[in-house]
Design an enzyme around this catalytic site. Sequence first.
Site, PDB file in Angstrom:
ATOM      1  N   ASP A 160       0.826  -1.218   0.000  1.00 26.77           N
ATOM      2  CA  ASP A 160       0.000   0.000   0.000  1.00 26.77           C
ATOM      3  C   ASP A 160       0.850   1.252   0.000  1.00 26.77           C
ATOM      4  OD1 ASP A 160       0.907  -0.682   2.587  1.00 26.77           O
ATOM      5  OD2 ASP A 160      -0.502   0.734   3.462  1.00 26.77           O
ATOM      6  N   GLU A 161       0.236   2.344  -0.418  1.00 23.11           N
ATOM      7  CA  GLU A 161       0.762   3.698  -0.255  1.00 23.11           C
ATOM      8  C   GLU A 161       2.245   3.800  -0.591  1.00 23.11           C
ATOM      9  OE1 GLU A 161      -2.162   5.417   3.200  1.00 23.11           O
ATOM     10  OE2 GLU A 161      -0.490   4.200   3.894  1.00 23.11           O
ATOM     11  N   PHE A 199     -10.312   0.468  13.376  1.00 20.11           N
ATOM     12  CA  PHE A 199     -10.579   0.671  14.800  1.00 20.11           C
ATOM     13  C   PHE A 199      -9.724   1.802  15.398  1.00 20.11           C
ATOM     14  CE2 PHE A 199     -12.269  -3.945  15.681  1.00 20.11           C
ATOM     15  CZ  PHE A 199     -13.394  -3.665  14.909  1.00 20.11           C
ATOM     16  N   THR A 206      -1.716   2.313  14.960  1.00 21.37           N
ATOM     17  CA  THR A 206      -1.468   2.806  16.325  1.00 21.37           C
ATOM     18  C   THR A 206      -0.700   4.128  16.386  1.00 21.37           C
ATOM     19  OG1 THR A 206       0.509   1.424  16.466  1.00 21.37           O
ATOM     20  CG2 THR A 206      -1.555   0.466  17.285  1.00 21.37           C
TER      21      THR A 206
END
EC number: 3.2.1.52
Length: 633
Positions: free
Chosen positions: A342-343, A436, A486
């Site tokens: 990703d990215e 989340f 996180t």
Amino acid sequence: MRKLFTIVLLAFLAIEASAQSDPNMGIIPAPVSVKKNSGTFKLDKTVVLISNEPKNSRMADLLNAFVTTKGGFALREVKSESANEKAIILTSEGADQMPAEGYKINITDKKITITGKEAGLFYAVQSIMQLMPEKQNNEILVPAAEINDYPRFKYRGLHLDVSRHFFPVALVKKYIDVMSQYKLNNFHWHLTDDQGWRLEIKKYPKLTSVGGSRNGTIIGHHPGVGTDNKEYKGFYTQDEVKEVLAYAAARFINVVPEIELPGHASAAIAAYPELSCFPERDTFIDPKTPWSGSRKGKQVQQQFGVFDDVFVPNDNTFKFLENVLDEVIALFPSKYIHIGGDECPKEYWKQSEFCQKLIKKLNLKDEHGLQSYFIQRIEKHVNKRGRSVIGWDEILEGGLAPNATVMSWRGTEGGIAAAKQNHDVIMTPNAGGLYFDHKQSNSPDEPTNIGGFAPYTSSYAYDPMPKELNADQQKYVIGVQANLWTEYIQTPVKVEYMIIPRVFSLAEIAWSQAERKDLKNFSEQRLPLHLARLDKSETNYWVPAPIGLNEKVLNGENFNLELKAPVEGSKIYYTLDLTRPSINGNLYTNGVKVIVPKGEKRILKTVVITPSGKQSVVTETILNNGAADVKAK
Ligand code: ACM
């Protein structure tokens, strides 16, 4: 004293009545079918526990430990039934005909028969533990019922980013405990990223000695108010990883390691600058972030985002990555190895003469073609070792690697496109309530978070099976996952706060059949029970708003609001005078009656306080009777 006793007894009976009326008998995720029968199995110390196959004795021990804690007595474990004894029987007989991971529970006056094998039996034990009511007079009265259960999806995942913040093995084990209690079976361990490389690789020690440490963390939300300038470090030794793997395997959880490539690679590049297109560049200096302005030399990122310095696709890098992956493969038994994808900004590849020549030489269309080449070359190596790759949905760009499984995170489109190309897919769309790290309510009381809005009701509402796929294509959707990034989660207690209760929603959409979905039953009957149990433990969680209230405007003149505690045993306090509710406010007992004069409004503020003292965020509801400053909906 007598009055207090009566109140306690009534509260207790109310809880029991709620459990009795719950068609799912308190089980999360909801089983395929629950048929309640008349009668009760009286579980007391005379009951024997039978597991006639040695391989099931571990499950019997697990159940017995639970009964010992809950009932205050241990059950005698025996090998076979005798006519006059009440028994709990764990068996694998007949389980071969059941769907994978499935189980059955039959509760009668005389016995409880639990049938399943391996994971199925483990999940059966989780369900029986969840449905057991509290003890009364030294016995636990288990209502008679027949339960038949098996999962909707075979991949039921939860991810944890340990790069942005590092979490000790104890937290990882607790995470695995929660997952296994709720029948999730794949722990996606995001081990490497720009802000830290967290896995010991013996061949490349600098990955952790240099790449595992940064010289500060931003304070507040990116770009923050500066950095704390404190060294931040941590990594898992291979021995610690083995300990986690054994712990997870005992709970039927596969651990999918993720090694990010070709982007999110700056921790690796900090350790080994030759892995960059421009080893000499002081690339981590971003002039827009003053705290990193003039520092020289390579360093691990202390700010959060996406960075241009990615792996250079040369032979040295491939050799390095193959060696790293060989160690990962030797360590992790997982069929799947996650390789990120990703990215990955293409800026450095555009600027690099080497990359531009390579694009021409390989006859690729552009830098996206180069990314596809990168992923395919890595996939080939992983396949050669007998494993399969998973990648985030950007791996579709420039052409999908032949055997790759796609994790659809930017939306559902990537997953749909991959399934249409006959590739396995795991759905984890960031707008599906499955990130989340997003906030759980709109209250300013929520702790610092990345943004986005994902209350547990959104996670619950998401259906992982895209309607756009026909029956054949739907077979490629192997499951669903939620992710916990996180950047703004520094502590184990905040990890717990961010995942619970959303992980219960995840469990239900991953395991339960779509037609068993029932938000009212989930949030009003089962959630309050599970959260009350957690409230007695050392695990933190997000306390929901009172049942019957949402953060919204209610229109009318005479209000009579009926509220219910979202955690059994919790209390609701409210104010109508604009002050913050607390134990000094009004205690909700039976209805809030408010009369609002024409043209006016009142603001009802509520807070929930649980038996252990945990507090919900404050919820505000406007009780509106045509006030000029309240927009009509
Ligand atoms: C992702 O959230 N960047 C996969």
